[in-house]
Design a protein around this motif. Structure first.
Motif, mmCIF file in Angstrom:
data_model
loop_
_atom_site.group_PDB
_atom_site.id
_atom_site.type_symbol
_atom_site.label_atom_id
_atom_site.label_comp_id
_atom_site.label_asym_id
_atom_site.label_seq_id
_atom_site.Cartn_x
_atom_site.Cartn_y
_atom_site.Cartn_z
ATOM 1 N N PRO A 59 0.796 -1.232 0.000
ATOM 2 C CA PRO A 59 0.000 0.000 0.000
ATOM 3 C C PRO A 59 0.829 1.283 0.000
ATOM 4 O O PRO A 59 0.591 2.180 -0.801
ATOM 5 C CB PRO A 59 -0.837 -0.094 1.277
ATOM 6 C CG PRO A 59 -0.875 -1.542 1.613
ATOM 7 C CD PRO A 59 0.430 -2.100 1.138
ATOM 8 N N SER A 60 1.805 1.415 0.913
ATOM 9 C CA SER A 60 2.562 2.672 1.008
ATOM 10 C C SER A 60 3.861 2.481 1.773
ATOM 11 O O SER A 60 3.875 1.846 2.829
ATOM 12 C CB SER A 60 1.737 3.753 1.702
ATOM 13 O OG SER A 60 2.517 4.919 1.877
ATOM 14 N N VAL A 61 4.915 3.067 1.248
ATOM 15 C CA VAL A 61 6.220 3.024 1.898
ATOM 16 C C VAL A 61 6.180 3.693 3.278
ATOM 17 O O VAL A 61 7.048 3.460 4.117
ATOM 18 C CB VAL A 61 7.297 3.662 0.990
ATOM 19 C CG1 VAL A 61 7.118 5.166 0.894
ATOM 20 C CG2 VAL A 61 8.697 3.317 1.449
ATOM 21 N N ASP A 62 5.160 4.487 3.535
ATOM 22 C CA ASP A 62 5.046 5.202 4.803
ATOM 23 C C ASP A 62 4.427 4.371 5.923
ATOM 24 O O ASP A 62 4.047 4.919 6.961
ATOM 25 C CB ASP A 62 4.242 6.496 4.612
ATOM 26 C CG ASP A 62 5.040 7.542 3.856
ATOM 27 O OD1 ASP A 62 6.264 7.615 4.057
ATOM 28 O OD2 ASP A 62 4.441 8.279 3.064
ATOM 29 N N THR A 63 4.312 3.077 5.730
ATOM 30 C CA THR A 63 3.862 2.205 6.812
ATOM 31 C C THR A 63 5.014 1.271 7.183
ATOM 32 O O THR A 63 5.847 0.924 6.345
ATOM 33 C CB THR A 63 2.626 1.366 6.418
ATOM 34 O OG1 THR A 63 2.989 0.440 5.393
ATOM 35 C CG2 THR A 63 1.484 2.257 5.946
ATOM 36 N N GLY A 64 5.057 0.860 8.424
ATOM 37 C CA GLY A 64 6.166 0.054 8.921
ATOM 38 C C GLY A 64 6.358 -1.265 8.205
ATOM 39 O O GLY A 64 7.479 -1.654 7.875
ATOM 40 N N THR A 65 5.268 -1.982 7.945
ATOM 41 C CA THR A 65 5.377 -3.289 7.299
ATOM 42 C C THR A 65 5.861 -3.143 5.856
ATOM 43 O O THR A 65 6.694 -3.924 5.397
ATOM 44 C CB THR A 65 4.027 -4.032 7.339
ATOM 45 O OG1 THR A 65 3.588 -4.110 8.694
ATOM 46 C CG2 THR A 65 4.141 -5.427 6.766
ATOM 47 N N CYS A 66 5.357 -2.141 5.160
ATOM 48 C CA CYS A 66 5.781 -1.909 3.776
ATOM 49 C C CYS A 66 7.265 -1.555 3.726
ATOM 50 O O CYS A 66 8.016 -2.080 2.903
ATOM 51 C CB CYS A 66 4.958 -0.794 3.139
ATOM 52 S SG CYS A 66 3.181 -1.125 3.095
#
Length: 166
Positions: free
Chosen positions: A53-60
């Motif tokens: 979904p987005s590089v701005d999330t921890g898992t990504c």
């Protein structure tokens, strides 16, 4: 359509991932240099599509770090990290993290990649973003492995994806 969860809440995607043994759909995405990149730019390479979904999330962000580390030892293989993030965000993240072994690509212009691969969220808080998936493609464009991560907050199964290349 695939049914996955976001924090335990069911969400739907627009379709299903390509099947193992199928030819991978063609794609046109945008690189961090703002140039279009297509399947043809990676002819002759095995591809690991790390979609999120987005590089701005921890898992990504962790999936990018993990594949960056593992990609350095893979022969004739490119890891493509794909989201709808703007190329600037991907470039900034990779630069700050020292990530050099993956290719960052964005589906922000048309959203066709997510539609063609059946992995765009159709419902939920992340509607229109790309769901967390792994697609491994052989040098001839044949899908070797797919994983639709059932809970968006979970990391993909890196080992299974890499084993499909053996």
């Amino acid at each position: 359509m695939a049914n996955v969860t976001l924090g335990g809440t069911p969400v739907e995607t627009t379709g299903n991932l390509p099947k193992v043994g199928d030819k991978a759909p063609k794609f046109k995405l945008t690189g961090t240099d703002l140039e279009d990149k297509t399947n043809d730019d990676f002819n002759g390479y095995r591809l690991i599509l790390n979609v999120f979904p987005s590089v701005d999330t921890g898992t990504c962000a962790q999936s990018i770090r993990t594949f960056n580390e593992k990609a350095s030892g893979l022969e004739n293989t490119k890891v493509l990290c794909i989201s709808k993030d703007l190329p600037f965000a991907m470039g900034r993240f990779c630069g700050a993290e020292g990530i050099e072994n993956v290719v960052s690509l964005s589906d922000y212009k048309t959203g066709n990649f997510g539609k063609d691969y059946g992995l765009t969220f159709k419902t939920g808080a992340f509607e229109t973003l790309l769901s967390r998936c792994i697609v491994v493609i052989d040098t001839d464009g044949t899908v070797l492995y797919t994983e639709q991560v059932s809970e968006i907050a979970d990391e993909p199964n890196y080992d299974s994806a890499l084993k499909s290349l053996a």
